[in-house]
Design a protein around this motif. Sequence first.
Motif, PDB file in Angstrom:
ATOM      1  N   GLU A  58       0.829  -1.213   0.000  1.00 22.36           N
ATOM      2  CA  GLU A  58       0.000   0.000   0.000  1.00 22.36           C
ATOM      3  C   GLU A  58       0.861   1.260   0.000  1.00 22.36           C
ATOM      4  O   GLU A  58       0.560   2.224  -0.706  1.00 22.36           O
ATOM      5  CB  GLU A  58      -0.960  -0.019   1.206  1.00 22.36           C
ATOM      6  CG  GLU A  58      -2.034  -1.073   0.997  1.00 22.36           C
ATOM      7  CD  GLU A  58      -3.070  -1.165   2.100  1.00 22.36           C
ATOM      8  OE1 GLU A  58      -2.867  -0.565   3.172  1.00 22.36           O
ATOM      9  OE2 GLU A  58      -4.086  -1.855   1.861  1.00 22.36           O
ATOM     10  N   VAL A  59       1.952   1.222   0.763  1.00 21.48           N
ATOM     11  CA  VAL A  59       2.848   2.389   0.778  1.00 21.48           C
ATOM     12  C   VAL A  59       3.420   2.594  -0.626  1.00 21.48           C
ATOM     13  O   VAL A  59       3.465   3.711  -1.139  1.00 21.48           O
ATOM     14  CB  VAL A  59       3.963   2.186   1.836  1.00 21.48           C
ATOM     15  CG1 VAL A  59       4.998   3.299   1.752  1.00 21.48           C
ATOM     16  CG2 VAL A  59       3.359   2.115   3.241  1.00 21.48           C
ATOM     17  N   ILE A  60       3.821   1.498  -1.254  1.00 28.37           N
ATOM     18  CA  ILE A  60       4.397   1.583  -2.598  1.00 28.37           C
ATOM     19  C   ILE A  60       3.372   2.125  -3.595  1.00 28.37           C
ATOM     20  O   ILE A  60       3.686   2.893  -4.498  1.00 28.37           O
ATOM     21  CB  ILE A  60       4.950   0.195  -3.019  1.00 28.37           C
ATOM     22  CG1 ILE A  60       6.217  -0.075  -2.217  1.00 28.37           C
ATOM     23  CG2 ILE A  60       5.202   0.096  -4.528  1.00 28.37           C
ATOM     24  CD1 ILE A  60       6.698  -1.501  -2.235  1.00 28.37           C
ATOM     25  N   ALA A  61       2.113   1.774  -3.380  1.00 31.57           N
ATOM     26  CA  ALA A  61       1.051   2.249  -4.288  1.00 31.57           C
ATOM     27  C   ALA A  61       0.600   3.667  -3.917  1.00 31.57           C
ATOM     28  O   ALA A  61      -0.352   4.186  -4.483  1.00 31.57           O
ATOM     29  CB  ALA A  61      -0.134   1.290  -4.230  1.00 31.57           C
ATOM     30  N   GLY A  62       1.279   4.283  -2.955  1.00 29.79           N
ATOM     31  CA  GLY A  62       0.989   5.686  -2.634  1.00 29.79           C
ATOM     32  C   GLY A  62      -0.058   5.871  -1.552  1.00 29.79           C
ATOM     33  O   GLY A  62      -0.544   6.977  -1.331  1.00 29.79           O
ATOM     34  N   LYS A  63      -0.420   4.775  -0.865  1.00 30.09           N
ATOM     35  CA  LYS A  63      -1.430   4.907   0.195  1.00 30.09           C
ATOM     36  C   LYS A  63      -0.764   5.223   1.526  1.00 30.09           C
ATOM     37  O   LYS A  63       0.403   4.894   1.737  1.00 30.09           O
ATOM     38  CB  LYS A  63      -2.228   3.606   0.314  1.00 30.09           C
ATOM     39  CG  LYS A  63      -3.171   3.384  -0.847  1.00 30.09           C
ATOM     40  CD  LYS A  63      -3.973   2.126  -0.625  1.00 30.09           C
ATOM     41  CE  LYS A  63      -4.968   1.891  -1.725  1.00 30.09           C
ATOM     42  NZ  LYS A  63      -6.133   2.769  -1.660  1.00 30.09           N
ATOM     43  N   ASN A  64      -1.580   5.786   2.423  1.00 34.52           N
ATOM     44  CA  ASN A  64      -1.070   6.135   3.744  1.00 34.52           C
ATOM     45  C   ASN A  64      -1.282   4.935   4.677  1.00 34.52           C
ATOM     46  O   ASN A  64      -2.321   4.808   5.297  1.00 34.52           O
ATOM     47  CB  ASN A  64      -1.842   7.364   4.247  1.00 34.52           C
ATOM     48  CG  ASN A  64      -1.304   7.850   5.571  1.00 34.52           C
ATOM     49  OD1 ASN A  64      -0.231   7.414   5.993  1.00 34.52           O
ATOM     50  ND2 ASN A  64      -2.037   8.716   6.221  1.00 34.52           N
ATOM     51  N   SER A  65      -0.318   4.047   4.710  1.00 32.22           N
ATOM     52  CA  SER A  65      -0.493   2.803   5.458  1.00 32.22           C
ATOM     53  C   SER A  65       0.691   2.597   6.413  1.00 32.22           C
ATOM     54  O   SER A  65       1.792   3.071   6.143  1.00 32.22           O
ATOM     55  CB  SER A  65      -0.570   1.647   4.457  1.00 32.22           C
ATOM     56  OG  SER A  65      -0.932   0.467   5.079  1.00 32.22           O
ATOM     57  N   ALA A  66       0.438   1.904   7.509  1.00 28.51           N
ATOM     58  CA  ALA A  66       1.530   1.618   8.459  1.00 28.51           C
ATOM     59  C   ALA A  66       1.235   0.312   9.183  1.00 28.51           C
ATOM     60  O   ALA A  66       0.071  -0.074   9.325  1.00 28.51           O
ATOM     61  CB  ALA A  66       1.679   2.745   9.465  1.00 28.51           C
ATOM     62  N   TYR A  67       2.292  -0.353   9.626  1.00 28.36           N
ATOM     63  CA  TYR A  67       2.118  -1.580  10.425  1.00 28.36           C
ATOM     64  C   TYR A  67       1.921  -1.125  11.860  1.00 28.36           C
ATOM     65  O   TYR A  67       2.865  -0.665  12.516  1.00 28.36           O
ATOM     66  CB  TYR A  67       3.365  -2.468  10.293  1.00 28.36           C
ATOM     67  CG  TYR A  67       3.231  -3.789  11.012  1.00 28.36           C
ATOM     68  CD1 TYR A  67       2.504  -4.830  10.461  1.00 28.36           C
ATOM     69  CD2 TYR A  67       3.852  -4.002  12.237  1.00 28.36           C
ATOM     70  CE1 TYR A  67       2.374  -6.050  11.122  1.00 28.36           C
ATOM     71  CE2 TYR A  67       3.738  -5.211  12.902  1.00 28.36           C
ATOM     72  CZ  TYR A  67       2.987  -6.230  12.331  1.00 28.36           C
ATOM     73  OH  TYR A  67       2.866  -7.429  12.988  1.00 28.36           O
ATOM     74  N   ASP A  68       0.688  -1.213  12.323  1.00 31.42           N
ATOM     75  CA  ASP A  68       0.347  -0.654  13.628  1.00 31.42           C
ATOM     76  C   ASP A  68      -0.632  -1.627  14.269  1.00 31.42           C
ATOM     77  O   ASP A  68      -1.830  -1.372  14.315  1.00 31.42           O
ATOM     78  CB  ASP A  68      -0.299   0.728  13.392  1.00 31.42           C
ATOM     79  CG  ASP A  68      -0.769   1.358  14.684  1.00 31.42           C
ATOM     80  OD1 ASP A  68      -0.244   0.974  15.745  1.00 31.42           O
ATOM     81  OD2 ASP A  68      -1.667   2.218  14.640  1.00 31.42           O
ATOM     82  N   VAL A  69      -0.125  -2.770  14.713  1.00 27.15           N
ATOM     83  CA  VAL A  69      -1.034  -3.786  15.229  1.00 27.15           C
ATOM     84  C   VAL A  69      -0.901  -3.896  16.739  1.00 27.15           C
ATOM     85  O   VAL A  69       0.155  -3.637  17.305  1.00 27.15           O
ATOM     86  CB  VAL A  69      -0.789  -5.179  14.580  1.00 27.15           C
ATOM     87  CG1 VAL A  69      -0.919  -5.115  13.080  1.00 27.15           C
ATOM     88  CG2 VAL A  69       0.569  -5.736  14.966  1.00 27.15           C
ATOM     89  N   ARG A  70      -2.007  -4.254  17.378  1.00 25.60           N
ATOM     90  CA  ARG A  70      -1.990  -4.397  18.839  1.00 25.60           C
ATOM     91  C   ARG A  70      -1.785  -5.849  19.241  1.00 25.60           C
ATOM     92  O   ARG A  70      -1.423  -6.135  20.371  1.00 25.60           O
ATOM     93  CB  ARG A  70      -3.324  -3.938  19.412  1.00 25.60           C
ATOM     94  CG  ARG A  70      -3.516  -2.457  19.271  1.00 25.60           C
ATOM     95  CD  ARG A  70      -4.866  -2.079  19.795  1.00 25.60           C
ATOM     96  NE  ARG A  70      -5.097  -0.669  19.527  1.00 25.60           N
ATOM     97  CZ  ARG A  70      -6.015   0.037  20.143  1.00 25.60           C
ATOM     98  NH1 ARG A  70      -6.781  -0.511  21.043  1.00 25.60           N
ATOM     99  NH2 ARG A  70      -6.181   1.296  19.850  1.00 25.60           N
TER     100      ARG A  70
END
Length: 470
Positions: free
Chosen positions: A335-347
Motif C-alpha cells: 500500500e505504501v508503494i502504491a501511494g497509500k497512507n499505510s503503516a504496520y500498527d497492530v496491537r
Amino acid sequence: MVVGELTEETQLLVIGGGPGGYVAAFHAADLGVQTMIVDDSPLLGGVCLREGCIPSKALLHVAHLIESAGEASHFGIGFNAPKIDVDKLRSWKQSVVDKLCGGVKTLAGKRGVRVITGRATLENNKSARIHGAEVSRVKFKQCIIATGSSIKRLPESLVPKDCCIDSTGALELKDIPKSLLVIGGGYIGLELGQVYAALGSKVTVIEALDRILAGCDEDLARPLIARLKKQFAAIHTGAKLEGCTQTSRGVEVKFSKGGEAHKEVFEKVLVSVGRSPNTRDIGLENTQIKVNDRGFIAVDAQRRTAEKNIFAIGDVAGDPMLAHKASREGIVAAEVIAGKNSAYDVRAVPAVVYTSPEVAWCGLTESEAKQAGKEIKVGKFGWGASGRAIAMGRPEGLTKVIADPKTNRVLGVGICGEHAGDLIAEAVLAIEMGATAEDLAMTIHPHPATSETIMEAAESVFGHAIHAMK
Ligand code: NAI
C-alpha cells in the motif's frame, strides 16, 4: 552489457514468494503496480506452504485422527490399531502442498504478476542480479525483501550433520523411527513430536530451559504438557545437550540434567531449536540497509529500510516469525508503494501451537505483564465446565482474558484447548477494536460451543462467570 545478458525492468521487485512476498506482490498488483516476484523455488508459497505450516498441519490432522480413534473406546466405540501406509500418507501430504502452491501460481498468473525462478542479490538500490534464471538482472523502482528465515543448526561438534534431521527432513516422512529424540521443546518440536508419537515412535524431548513452550504463560501450557507426558516417553527440561554420535545401534546422545549425566540411543534425532532470518547473500552490503545484532533488517512503521525505496517484511524484519505477521506487513508495504497512507500498527499478533490440545494467545501475556510490573486483572475459565468440551471428550483446557484494571480494556487472551487456534481470532479482533472485558462478556456466544469459554473468562474478570465455581 555482457553479451547474452537479459535485463528486465519492473516497478516493484519482490524477493521471496512466501506468505509475506506473494501477498505483498498480489496486493501491489491489485493496486495497479507492475510487479515481479523472484523466488529460488519453482513452487510459490515459501517455507510455510512447501515445508512448514501446511505439510505439518496435514500430518497433525492425521495424528489427531489416530489419537481420536484410539480414545473412542471411552465412548464405547472400538477401532483396531491403525495400519499406516507411509507412502500413501506422504503422497497425501504432498498433494495438499501441491494444490496450494498451484493455487498461488494461478493467482499470480491471473493478476499478471511475473514470476521468475532464481536467486536475487541486490547490486545497489536500483537493481538485482538474478542467478540461475533466463533473466540475469532486474532493474526496479521499489523492492520488497521477503526472504524469510532458515532453520537454526547446532554446532557440528555437538550434533554432526549425519546424526540428525531438521523439520524439513521430519516432514519428508521417509520412515517412522522406533525412537525419536526431539531437541528443543518449542512450536516445531512439540508439533512434530506429536505427529511421530501418533504414528508409533517413542518420542523423547530435551529442552534447555526449565519448561517447554517457554513463550506462553505456564498455566496455558499445562493442559498440553499433561497430555504430552502420556504420549511421550520422556520430557527432559533444564537439560544440556553434551553431544551426539552415530553408532551402529543409532544415534548415541549424551546430555546432563540437574548435574546428572544421561546417555541414550535413538533411531533418529530431530533438531528444532529455532530459525534465523535470511539476510546473508542477498547483497545488503551493496546498499545502505543495516541488520541489527539478531540479524533482522531494521525497518520503520511502513516497513521501509534505510534505503527509501526498499522495504523488508516477514521473518527478515523481526519477531514474531509467523506467516500471518509477514502477510500483514506485505499488505502495508504494497500500500505504501502504491501511494497509500499505510503503516504496520497492530496491537495483537496471534500465536498458535497446533498441538493437541492447541495453545493460542495474543496481545499481552500474564508473564509479560509481571516482568514489566504492569497491573492487570485476569479472568480464567477452565474447560472442565464447558458443555461442548465435555461432549467432545476433551475437557482439558483453559481460557483466560487479561484486562486493564482501570478501563477493563482487553489487553491479552490465552486459550488452550481443541481448536484454540480458530477461537483466538475473536480475541485478536477484540484487542484491535479496543473492546473491554464487558464487551466480550455481553456478546452472545453460541451454545454449546467452546467459544463460550471466552465469554465466561471475560465474566470471570468481574468475578461472575455463570459456570465457574464461586
Ligand atoms: P522455538 O523458538 O519455538 O523453540 C526452540 C526451543 O529450543 C526453545 O524452547 C529453546 O529453548 C530450545 N533450545 C535451543 N537450543 C537448545 C539446545 N541446545 N538444547 C535443547 N533445547 C534447546 O523454535 P522452533 O520450534 O524451531 O520453531 C521456529 C519458529 O518457527 C517458531 O518460533 C515460530 O515462529 C515458527 N513456527 C511457527 C509454527 C506455528 O505457528 N504453529 C509452527 C512451527 C514453527
